[in-house]
Design a protein around this motif. Structure first.
Motif, short mmCIF file in Angstrom:
data_model
loop_
_atom_site.label_atom_id
_atom_site.label_comp_id
_atom_site.label_asym_id
_atom_site.label_seq_id
_atom_site.Cartn_x
_atom_site.Cartn_y
_atom_site.Cartn_z
N THR A 237 0.82 -1.21 0.00
CA THR A 237 0.00 0.00 0.00
C THR A 237 0.85 1.26 0.00
OG1 THR A 237 -1.79 -1.12 1.19
CG2 THR A 237 -1.77 1.29 1.26
N LEU A 238 0.51 2.18 -0.90
CA LEU A 238 1.04 3.54 -0.88
C LEU A 238 -0.08 4.48 -0.45
CD1 LEU A 238 3.19 3.64 -4.14
CD2 LEU A 238 4.03 3.94 -1.80
N SER A 239 0.14 5.20 0.65
CA SER A 239 -0.86 6.10 1.21
C SER A 239 -0.51 7.54 0.82
CB SER A 239 -0.89 5.98 2.73
OG SER A 239 -1.14 4.65 3.13
N ILE A 240 -1.50 8.23 0.25
CA ILE A 240 -1.30 9.60 -0.22
C ILE A 240 -2.22 10.53 0.56
CG2 ILE A 240 -1.65 11.15 -2.19
CD1 ILE A 240 -0.81 8.77 -3.98
N SER A 241 -1.68 11.68 0.98
CA SER A 241 -2.51 12.70 1.60
C SER A 241 -1.89 14.06 1.32
CB SER A 241 -2.66 12.46 3.11
OG SER A 241 -3.70 13.27 3.63
N SER A 242 -2.49 15.10 1.89
CA SER A 242 -1.97 16.45 1.66
C SER A 242 -2.46 17.37 2.76
CB SER A 242 -2.41 16.99 0.29
OG SER A 242 -3.78 17.30 0.31
N ALA A 243 -1.92 18.58 2.74
CA ALA A 243 -2.21 19.56 3.77
C ALA A 243 -3.38 20.47 3.41
CB ALA A 243 -0.98 20.42 4.03
N GLY A 244 -3.69 20.58 2.13
CA GLY A 244 -4.61 21.60 1.67
C GLY A 244 -5.97 21.57 2.33
N LYS A 245 -6.56 20.37 2.43
CA LYS A 245 -7.92 20.27 2.96
C LYS A 245 -7.94 20.44 4.48
CE LYS A 245 -9.39 19.30 -1.19
NZ LYS A 245 -8.15 19.15 -1.94
N THR A 246 -7.00 19.83 5.17
CA THR A 246 -6.98 19.89 6.63
C THR A 246 -6.70 21.30 7.14
OG1 THR A 246 -6.25 17.59 6.79
CG2 THR A 246 -5.87 18.98 8.71
N PHE A 247 -5.78 22.02 6.47
CA PHE A 247 -5.34 23.31 6.98
C PHE A 247 -5.85 24.49 6.14
CE2 PHE A 247 -2.05 20.19 8.27
CZ PHE A 247 -2.19 20.32 9.63
N SER A 248 -6.78 24.23 5.23
CA SER A 248 -7.34 25.28 4.37
C SER A 248 -6.24 26.05 3.65
CB SER A 248 -8.22 26.25 5.19
OG SER A 248 -9.33 25.58 5.72
N THR A 249 -5.31 25.29 3.08
CA THR A 249 -4.19 25.88 2.34
C THR A 249 -4.07 25.17 0.98
OG1 THR A 249 -2.68 24.33 3.47
CG2 THR A 249 -2.87 26.56 4.38
N THR A 250 -5.17 25.11 0.25
CA THR A 250 -5.15 24.36 -1.01
C THR A 250 -4.18 24.95 -2.03
OG1 THR A 250 -7.04 25.63 -1.87
CG2 THR A 250 -7.54 23.59 -0.67
N GLY A 251 -3.91 26.26 -1.93
CA GLY A 251 -3.00 26.89 -2.88
C GLY A 251 -1.53 26.59 -2.64
N TRP A 252 -1.20 26.01 -1.52
CA TRP A 252 0.20 25.74 -1.22
C TRP A 252 0.70 24.47 -1.91
CZ3 TRP A 252 1.17 26.75 4.73
CH2 TRP A 252 0.90 28.10 5.01
N LYS A 253 -0.21 23.53 -2.17
CA LYS A 253 0.14 22.29 -2.87
C LYS A 253 1.27 21.53 -2.18
CE LYS A 253 -1.61 21.05 -6.04
NZ LYS A 253 -2.81 20.17 -6.08
N ILE A 254 1.03 21.15 -0.94
CA ILE A 254 1.98 20.33 -0.19
C ILE A 254 1.30 18.99 0.11
CG2 ILE A 254 3.39 20.09 1.88
CD1 ILE A 254 4.30 22.33 0.00
N GLY A 255 1.83 17.92 -0.46
CA GLY A 255 1.29 16.59 -0.22
C GLY A 255 2.39 15.62 0.10
N TRP A 256 2.02 14.35 0.27
CA TRP A 256 3.02 13.33 0.57
C TRP A 256 2.49 11.95 0.21
CZ3 TRP A 256 1.15 16.80 4.23
CH2 TRP A 256 0.14 16.32 5.08
#
Length: 405
Positions: A237-256
């Protein structure tokens, strides 16, 4: 018009954006946002918040910029953020990824998904199983990578998959099972039985599970359960998530993306030739965000739940039938009772800004062409707006009840 060969054509076609003339059409999000701007309508279409994230995260970004964190990040991402992702995975889910070998920082979840699909698909005979409706980039990236998209329907009103449908879809040709949970666009959270069946089928057919968990902290019932925590799942399994939705920073485009080192290395081999790296100061800021106390994470879910409820009441008052979401930004409603004969959700949504001053997205935008009739009356609304904006939209939508079809 001049004929331009290239992979763009199959990408646009995979996303349902290749017009009859052979040109690439704009996405429904671009079209509806333009309508919102033109008409002054309340935009409940595209899923981005209209409020800034927590001050601690915004201040951390400013501090990082001021302290000189403005050059290339390391290829795998800033060490502080990789450590923070690892701590987050252990804190919430009991997972223990190695931040040096099992975590990769990306330009949002969208790049993580694209790099993963491009890295792991190896043949035109490879199949990628997705749940339909699906986030629109899935079909585009599968087509770009040259694989075949196989869909499992999620049906109104609860949008849970039929496990027999899932079993038929996953075969020895399945390279990847792509799972979005909590689910966009439907707001569904998959059942424990569905999660177990995904893992069982992946083991049986030697498939890789790729998860899109960007709404992991925006669930309204039981806590989110990553597939990687299930017995037998972690190694595939490869798990993907990001910061945009949790921290209301969708314009920053930081994921992992996180998972076994050999799979992460494969993704890195492709990702490093896409964006290479991105958003160095924002990576430092999201590291600070992931370290916020538990009450922040429970608080964002509670706030969104209240907005979901407010939106749902407004939609029902306007004459929609509403599917109550268990997570994510979105609520799906059936507009059948409000639609003129011979029209579908796309027609309805294109007319809605002029009729009452609200923008929404037809669910058919998230569905492959052969299956659009199955979702022809369903509309997606975004609840990730201020409560006064949602109340304004609800008041406008109430006018539908008084309009002739």
């Amino acid at each position: 018009m001049r004929e331009i060969p290239g992979a763009w054509r199959r990408t646009a076609q995979g996303a349902g954006l290749l017009s009859d003339t052979g040109a690439a059409a704009p996405t429904i999000f671009a079209e509806m946002s333009a309508l919102a701007a033109h008409t002054g309508a309340v935009n409940l279409g595209q899923g981005f918040p209209d409020e800034d994230g927590p001050a601690a995260v915004l201040d951390a970004a400013r501090d990082a910029i001021s302290s000189g964190a403005n050059q290339y990040a390391p290829g795998r991402g800033v060490a502080a953020l990789r450590d923070a992702v690892a701590d987050h995975q252990q804190r919430f889910y009991g997972l223990t990824p190695d931040p040096d070998t099992e975590i990769l920082i990306t330009a949002g979840a969208t790049e993580a998904l694209a790099a993963t699909l491009l890295a792991l698909i190896d043949s035109p005979d490879d199949e990628v199983v997705v749940f339909e409706p699906y986030y629109d980039s899935y079909a585009a990236c599968v087509a770009l990578a040259g694989a075949r998209l196989v869909t499992v329907p999620l049906r109104w009103p609860d949008f849970q998959p039929d496990l027999d449908d899932l079993s038929r879809a996953v075969t020895d040709h399945t390279r990847i099972i792509l799972v979005n949970d909590p689910h966009n666009p439907t707001g569904a959270v998959f059942s424990a039985a569905t999660r177990q069946e995904i893992v069982r089928l992946a083991e049986r057919h030697d498939a890789i599970v790729v998860t899109d968990e960007v709404y992991e902290h925006l669930v309204f019932g039981e806590p989110h359960v990553p597939l990687a925590t299930l017995a037998g799942a972690h190694e595939r399994t490869l798990s993907i998530s990001s910061a945009g939705k949790t921290f209301s920073t969708t314009g920053w485009k930081i994921g992992w993306v996180s998972g076994p080192a050999d799979l992460v290395d494969a993704v890195l081999a492709v990702k490093q030739f896409l964006t290479y790296v991105n958003g160095t100061p924002f990576q430092h800021a999201i590291a600070a965000g992931l370290a916020l106390p538990d009450d922040f994470f429970s608080g964002v879910a509670a706030a969104l739940r209240a907005k979901r409820d407010l939106l749902g009441v407004g939609l029902e008052a306007a004459g929609f039938t509403v599917s109550r979401p268990a997570g994510s930004y979105f609520t799906v409603a059936d507009a059948r009772a409000l639609m003129a004969p011979g029209t579908d959700a796309a027609d309805f949504c294109r007319a809605l800004p002029e009729r009452v001053g609200v923008v929404a997205i037809p669910l058919t935008a998230f569905v492959s062409r052969p299956h659009r009739a199955d979702y022809a009356t369903l509309v997606r609304f975004a609840a990730c707006k201020r409560e006064d904006v949602i109340a304004d939209a609800a008041g406008r939508l109430a006018g539908l009840a008084g309009l002739a079809r």
